[in-house]
Design an enzyme around this catalytic site. Structure first.
Site, PDB file in Angstrom:
ATOM      1  N   ASP A 193       0.831  -1.202   0.000  1.00 51.31           N
ATOM      2  CA  ASP A 193       0.000   0.000   0.000  1.00 51.31           C
ATOM      3  C   ASP A 193       0.869   1.258   0.000  1.00 51.31           C
ATOM      4  OD1 ASP A 193      -1.694   2.194   0.863  1.00 51.31           O
ATOM      5  OD2 ASP A 193      -3.140   0.694   1.539  1.00 51.31           O
TER       6      ASP A 193
ATOM      7  N   HIS B 170      -8.887  -0.389  -8.829  1.00 51.94           N
ATOM      8  CA  HIS B 170      -8.612   0.712  -7.914  1.00 51.94           C
ATOM      9  C   HIS B 170      -7.508   1.628  -8.446  1.00 51.94           C
ATOM     10  CE1 HIS B 170      -8.385   2.852  -4.132  1.00 51.94           C
ATOM     11  NE2 HIS B 170      -7.090   2.628  -4.091  1.00 51.94           N
TER      12      HIS B 170
END
Lengths: 418, 418
Positions: free
Chosen positions: B235, B334
């Site tokens: 992330d 995403h």
């Protein structure tokens, strides 16, 4: 997840495929690892030639794992880790003996996998399990679980403690039928493992409470530094050490007795855990001057040395008096009230801090053979008179039987259920 | 604690007496320290002769401190630490301009002390402040605080964000007049510093909310490893870097404009923080197979490489198609939805995980000059269509103006209040 379709991590195939596990085994406070060398630790240090030194200490400790098998469960005498999570569950009404057998089989396999860095087959995020950072998972059982198997098996001490006069339980952190205690130096694998086990347990039990604790971060302090609690005290100086001759007598059950004398056969290699949530009133503690706080404890705040002199590990001279003939360590100082002349009246403590952003204190855990003859008399003295009482309040309490250790051949709970 | 009687840690006397501070200054991800040698690090490694090597890396990093002074506050581009705590406060009705001046003076002195390892004078547990472990404390102000000083000074973006269709705020984690953001590699000095500042602030403000986050532990991973979130994803791969030529244009306010264009003079060197609490629905996320989860993001779970190949930092080929002529990175993945062709539409992210023992997710923080033209268009696209939406829910939101950096001569908030 069906236990039948799930090979345990301890199967030969699974062991062969352990990609990350057991890179470095720690058996005490001192580290020994080849991982650092493998990762170019020497280069990170900027020390030419160190790269291949096998004695180099691993800086990237995420890959370190601790063995989960043994006579005792891991997580009791293994080195204290930076993060801890205590999770308690209540058994579902339909969880019978057969279901408990299945539950422990699943727990055994997943604990073997998660603690060694090999994700269980059903783990959808194996990357989060790959670097366990000394993760241990310790399982305890409460009164109701044992009684569901057989009321005759319950050791006499496996019940709520006698109520102490100063107990102020909130009701949110008491008891539990099953305890999952997770400890690791990294909060990420710990959070992941907690979730995996929670998923395991969901069909057998409902979540009762979670309490999270911490001590100084791994590598922030020299190995073996005694923890400081949030009152600023060095906390845990006097504690039986696993290498002490009488440690086993104080902590490990032998299973040579009966349930009614507290030492039933199924607990050989197990222990009794008393877990207390102790809130600290830090706002009023702050208002006491430093000598006042040191007298309350009986030790200096700067380094934890007894008020009678020396350094942290110097024995306390309880007979010493000052120029006025008064005891240097006050009669009601915490350390004086906590100690007993009876050497059997000792416990093995593993306390950590908690701070939920508003309330803080200590998650006090202690291991022993028999809480009724070890923890209870100590706490009775403290409850009756302890200068520290003004600033600490016990707000939760639980007692668990820590299961004996397990092996690839004989899983968790086997002695209780067979 | 009276601000008048309290010398700041930045006074010459205080600086002289810094017993622990500035032992090692870190300015980036790489460590340089002589502390290890001082502590006998070589001996700990078991490497004879290493004891006095000044290039040895500090293993006991607790003593490391980061400078708090500068053009910008610390804690934004300083290396990400293992632990974070966001604490928001609501001003008391009686906290006027004069009180705010006093409040910032107290905060300035205590932040100087706590982050350098020198406890403020009023600190009753200085030992807990002595080893800051890269503690930074970053102060942000909310709409109501600025308006209390002068409504004309409020930058146009300092207000609640426009509501997105998928927002589901619980009401427990929204807004705030003042933000205290604490970051450190060790939870102990962080908890202590949070409490000291809470005590500072009590007469000026009431506590509104606290959110605690974590990433991998310091030293568990190699320096510079991108964080994994609790969904298992790598992330934060694509993120402006402080060394990038356009970083300042994206992140730092210049104060060359006006409040109504979002860049008032008092914010020169400051930034705009958008903070979102994002709950993850991990139970249903687990039910998706691995290819499905990778398509949702657009990256592999194993190492974060784009689905179009390469490794984590390989640029994504958004034009690539598979054998059926379909895009390799799905249209609603995403990463595709989060990106913009407009290079000005970027933000500097500092997300961390949270896990409150039952609910878990991401504490998403991003810094920019103007949330309305940077964060909002990104979130509008995600809110409208993002495969990930099925498993994430925004449950809290706040916007703060991060104050400009401060110096011994010009404290926190000086530009706002003079």
């Amino acid at each position: 997840m069906s236990p039948d379709s799930q090979p345990t991590a301890a199967s030969p195939e699974a062991r062969e495929s352990r990609r990350f596990g057991r890179r470095a085994l720690l058996t005490g406070g001192a580290a020994g690892a080849g991982l650092g060398a493998a990762l170019g630790f020497g280069a990170a240090l900027g020390i030419p030639g160190l790269r291949d030194t096998p004695t180099a200490r691993a800086v990237e400790f995420g890959g370190e794992s601790l063995p989960c098998h043994g006579v005792h469960q891991a997580g009791i005498t293994t080195p204290p880790t930076a993060h801890q999570r205590y999770v308690a569950y209540t058994l579902r009404p339909e969880t019978d003996r057969d279901a408990l057998t299945r539950m422990f089989r699943i727990l055994t396999g997943d604990i073997e996998g998660l603690t060694s860095g090999v994700a269980p087959l059903a783990d959808s995020e194996p990357e989060l399990a790959a670097r366990p950072a000394r993760l241990t998972i310790t399982i305890g059982v409460g009164q109701a679980l044992v009684e569901r198997v057989d009321p005759e098996l319950r050791p006499k001490w496996l019940a709520p403690l006698p109520k102490f006069s100063r107990d102020r339980f909130s009701g949110s952190y008491d008891g539990g039928d099953l305890l999952v205690l997770l400890q690791a130096d990294d909060p990420l694998p710990l959070a992941h493992a907690a979730r995996m086990l929670d998923r395991d347990l969901r069909s057998f039990a409902t979540h009762s409470w979670t309490q999270q604790g911490f001590r100084q971060a791994r590598e922030a302090e020299a190995d073996g530094t005694t923890m400081r609690n949030l009152m600023g005290q060095v906390d845990g100086t006097i504690n039986p050490r696993p290498k002490d001759e009488d440690f086993a007598d104080l902590v490990w059950l032998t299973g040579s007795g009966t349930a009614s004398d507290g030492n039933p056969g199924w607990l050989a290699g197990g222990s009794a855990l008393v877990f207390r949530r102790i809130r600290m009133e830090l706002d009023t503690w702050d208002q006491i001057d430093r000598p006042g706080r040191e007298q309350t404890i009986g030790r200096t705040l700067s380094d934890g040395a007894p008020l009678t002199g020396g350094s942290e590990h110097t024995p306390v001279d309880y007979e010493a008096t000052n120029e006025f003939g008064l005891p240097v360590v006050p009669a009601y100082a915490h350390i004086r009230r906590a100690r007993s002349e009876d050497l059997g009246e000792r416990i093995f403590r593993r306390a950590v801090n908690y701070d939920d952003g508003g309330e803080s204190g200590l998650l006090f855990a202690c291991y022993q053979r028999d809480p009724l003859s070890q923890y209870v008399p100590i706490q009775e003295r403290l409850d009756e008179l302890d200068l520290l009482n003004e600033w600490v309040t016990h707000t939760g309490s639980a007692v668990f039987a820590i299961l004996p250790g397990f092996t690839p051949e004989r899983g968790l709970g086997a002695t209780l259920l067979t």
